[in-house]
Design an enzyme around this catalytic site. Structure first.
Site, PDB file in Angstrom:
ATOM      1  N   CYS A   1      -0.864   6.558  37.696  1.00 26.84           N
ATOM      2  CA  CYS A   1       0.275   6.051  36.930  1.00 26.84           C
ATOM      3  C   CYS A   1       0.953   4.851  37.581  1.00 26.84           C
ATOM      4  O   CYS A   1       1.952   4.350  37.056  1.00 26.84           O
ATOM      5  CB  CYS A   1       1.276   7.174  36.692  1.00 26.84           C
ATOM      6  SG  CYS A   1       0.539   8.566  35.812  1.00 26.84           S
TER       7      CYS A   1
ATOM      8  N   PHE B   1      -0.267  10.218  40.666  1.00 21.80           N
ATOM      9  CA  PHE B   1      -0.980  11.323  41.299  1.00 21.80           C
ATOM     10  C   PHE B   1      -1.732  10.803  42.531  1.00 21.80           C
ATOM     11  O   PHE B   1      -2.202   9.668  42.566  1.00 21.80           O
ATOM     12  CB  PHE B   1      -1.985  11.944  40.327  1.00 21.80           C
ATOM     13  CG  PHE B   1      -1.371  12.830  39.268  1.00 21.80           C
ATOM     14  CD1 PHE B   1      -0.025  13.146  39.270  1.00 21.80           C
ATOM     15  CD2 PHE B   1      -2.164  13.363  38.262  1.00 21.80           C
ATOM     16  CE1 PHE B   1       0.523  13.966  38.302  1.00 21.80           C
ATOM     17  CE2 PHE B   1      -1.632  14.185  37.282  1.00 21.80           C
ATOM     18  CZ  PHE B   1      -0.286  14.490  37.302  1.00 21.80           C
TER      19      PHE B   1
ATOM     20  N   LYS C   1      10.888   5.724  29.464  1.00 23.46           N
ATOM     21  CA  LYS C   1       9.890   6.719  29.048  1.00 23.46           C
ATOM     22  C   LYS C   1      10.498   7.750  28.113  1.00 23.46           C
ATOM     23  O   LYS C   1       9.767   8.472  27.437  1.00 23.46           O
ATOM     24  CB  LYS C   1       9.272   7.402  30.268  1.00 23.46           C
ATOM     25  CG  LYS C   1       8.336   6.525  31.100  1.00 23.46           C
ATOM     26  CD  LYS C   1       7.689   7.335  32.214  1.00 23.46           C
ATOM     27  CE  LYS C   1       6.744   6.502  33.059  1.00 23.46           C
ATOM     28  NZ  LYS C   1       7.449   5.573  33.965  1.00 23.46           N
TER      29      LYS C   1
ATOM     30  N   HIS D   1      10.765   5.481  37.329  1.00 26.88           N
ATOM     31  CA  HIS D   1       9.530   6.150  36.889  1.00 26.88           C
ATOM     32  C   HIS D   1       9.904   7.229  35.875  1.00 26.88           C
ATOM     33  O   HIS D   1       9.281   7.317  34.830  1.00 26.88           O
ATOM     34  CB  HIS D   1       8.811   6.728  38.099  1.00 26.88           C
ATOM     35  CG  HIS D   1       7.465   7.295  37.788  1.00 26.88           C
ATOM     36  ND1 HIS D   1       6.460   6.537  37.226  1.00 26.88           N
ATOM     37  CD2 HIS D   1       6.957   8.548  37.954  1.00 26.88           C
ATOM     38  CE1 HIS D   1       5.379   7.305  37.067  1.00 26.88           C
ATOM     39  NE2 HIS D   1       5.662   8.525  37.483  1.00 26.88           N
TER      40      HIS D   1
ATOM     41  N   HIS E   1       5.014   8.367  28.444  1.00 27.92           N
ATOM     42  CA  HIS E   1       4.447   7.919  29.721  1.00 27.92           C
ATOM     43  C   HIS E   1       3.081   7.292  29.472  1.00 27.92           C
ATOM     44  O   HIS E   1       2.136   7.976  29.096  1.00 27.92           O
ATOM     45  CB  HIS E   1       4.342   9.109  30.674  1.00 27.92           C
ATOM     46  CG  HIS E   1       3.948   8.742  32.067  1.00 27.92           C
ATOM     47  ND1 HIS E   1       3.726   7.443  32.479  1.00 27.92           N
ATOM     48  CD2 HIS E   1       3.739   9.520  33.171  1.00 27.92           C
ATOM     49  CE1 HIS E   1       3.391   7.437  33.754  1.00 27.92           C
ATOM     50  NE2 HIS E   1       3.409   8.686  34.191  1.00 27.92           N
TER      51      HIS E   1
ATOM     52  N   GLU F   1      12.830  11.585  42.544  1.00 23.98           N
ATOM     53  CA  GLU F   1      13.093  10.156  42.413  1.00 23.98           C
ATOM     54  C   GLU F   1      14.586   9.882  42.581  1.00 23.98           C
ATOM     55  O   GLU F   1      14.977   8.879  43.197  1.00 23.98           O
ATOM     56  CB  GLU F   1      12.605   9.615  41.069  1.00 23.98           C
ATOM     57  CG  GLU F   1      12.785   8.102  40.979  1.00 23.98           C
ATOM     58  CD  GLU F   1      12.180   7.473  39.744  1.00 23.98           C
ATOM     59  OE1 GLU F   1      12.065   6.223  39.699  1.00 23.98           O
ATOM     60  OE2 GLU F   1      11.802   8.215  38.804  1.00 23.98           O
TER      61      GLU F   1
END
Length: 406
Positions: free
Chosen positions: A154, A392, A328, A294, A333, A305
């Site tokens: 991502c 990830f 998002k 994010h 996403h 975050e």
């Protein structure tokens, strides 16, 4: 720039709908998702790849390439960049994708099972592999400089923009067409993330499902689309009379070295990547006015975050002087396409001096205690803004942009 996602098929349309708080989430139409735990996504709507690619060529491309070609076409048209043979070796392409052609892999696997190996298309591999988005864009626009693709989950789109920035800084190119693209709303894409219990299951209210920092968040929603930027060395851009949108001033990278999917404890990797971007830009934390986070709407990710932002920005964040939002909440996403899309959104915030909201933030999680610009866009004087992407495997990227002033 060129932007395409679930809330719009062009940058102006995306921006208008984000400021209005419009959701791109709806029941999945790409396939029958009735048996899946998550039955909705943020699909690009009303998209015809034949508006951007000839029919014969379109058959040789996965949907992630179609979307990249659309965003690149908008970016090239806006930039008025003409790549003549004499400048072609100084024009490069760097486009990331986390997954690539899932749709093509699934289709050709079915062909194999149903008809044997002779039924596999000779275009299967080039339609599916990640670097063919960059490959097709380079061919279309005669870009003969550095030609790369980033596949860092991502963070792919953010890394592609940041790496393109560094390619220009080290004088390996004058122009880079860069960003991210993704089209993973497929049975295996949705099924795989659902099997991890990473997706929201708020199937009765898709438009309310993505709710970053809300106490009732229950997972992310897959979106698709692309965000393509055209970066140019400043003097080169001035010589050709380019309309400058913003300046890239900082780029950071970090690794969590912690877990295949979970961010590092105390947001340590996110903290370090933002600090790296600030060092690269030679800025102080209080110089940043806005963070496009994010912010995926996952219980652990949003919390960590927030902790990372507080560690990086200190009193500037905790005193609510720093605005943070997650678009998002509307776009879903985009996985490897997120960094490119959100870089473009961050530039638009700087241009128009408006911060897009975090929608669906109705019951703020007490452990997420920053200013998340809830539900309504906000006018604000912005000079610098930062965009975060985390992936990830613990791969992180942060980009810092500055409002353009002559």
């Amino acid at each position: 720039m060129g932007l395409i996602c679930g809330v719009g098929n062009t940058a102006p349309e995306v921006w208008k709908n984000l400021l209005a708080g419009k959701s791109g989430m709806a029941p999945i139409t790409h396939f029958d998702a009735g048996a899946f735990a998550c039955t909705f996504a943020a699909e690009v709507k009303g998209f015809d790849p034949l508006n951007f690619v000839e029919k014969k060529e379109a058959r040789k491309m996965g949907r992630f390439i179609h979307l990249a070609m659309a965003a690149a076409a908008e970016a090239m048209e806006q930039s008025k960049l003409q790549v003549s043979d004499d400048i072609a070796p100084r024009v490069g392409v760097h486009i990331g994708s986390g997954i690539g052609g899932f749709d093509i892999i699934e289709r050709e696997h079915s062909n194999l099972l149903e008809g044997g190996p002779r039924k596999i298309s000779p275009f299967f591999i080039p339609a599916a592999i990640v670097n063919l988005a960059a490959g097709h864009v380079s061919i279309r626009y005669n870009a003969k400089g550095p030609n790369e693709a980033t596949c860092t989950a991502c963070t792919s789109g953010a890394h592609a923009v940041g790496d393109a920035f560094k390619i220009i800084q080290r004088d390996d190119a004058d122009v880079m067409i860069c960003g991210g693209t993704e089209a993973a709303i497929t049975p295996m894409g949705v099924g795989g993330f659902a099997a991890m219990r990473a997706l929201s299951t708020r199937n009765d209210a898709p438009e309310k499902a993505s709710r970053p920092w809300d106490r009732d968040r229950d997972g992310f929603i897959i979106g698709e689309g692309a965000g393509i930027l055209i970066l140019e060395e400043l003097e080169y851009a001035k010589r050709r009379g380019a309309a400058v949108l913003a300046e890239v001033v900082g780029y950071g990278m970090s690794g969590d070295a912690n877990h295949i999917t979970q961010p590092a404890p105390e947001g340590e990797g996110g903290y370090r990547v933002m600090m790296a971007a600030l060092r690269d830009a030679k800025l102080k934390p209080e110089d940043i006015g806005y963070v496009n986070a994010h912010g995926t709407s996952t219980p652990l990710g949003d919390k960590l975050e927030s902790i990372a932002i507080k560690r990086a920005f200190g009193e500037h964040a905790t005193s609510k002087k720093l605005a943070v939002s997650s678009t998002k909440s509307m776009t879903g996403h985009l996985l490897g396409g997120a960094g490119g899309l959100e870089a473009g959104i961050t530039l638009l915030a700087l241009q128009d001096q408006i911060i897009p909201p975090t929608t669906n933030l109705e019951n703020q999680d007490p452990e997420c205690d920053l200013d998340y610009v809830p539900n309504v866009a906000r006018k604000a004087p912005l000079t610098y803004a930062l965009s975060n992407s985390f992936g990830f495997g613990g791969t992180n990227g942060s980009l810092i942009f500055k409002r353009w002033e002559e």
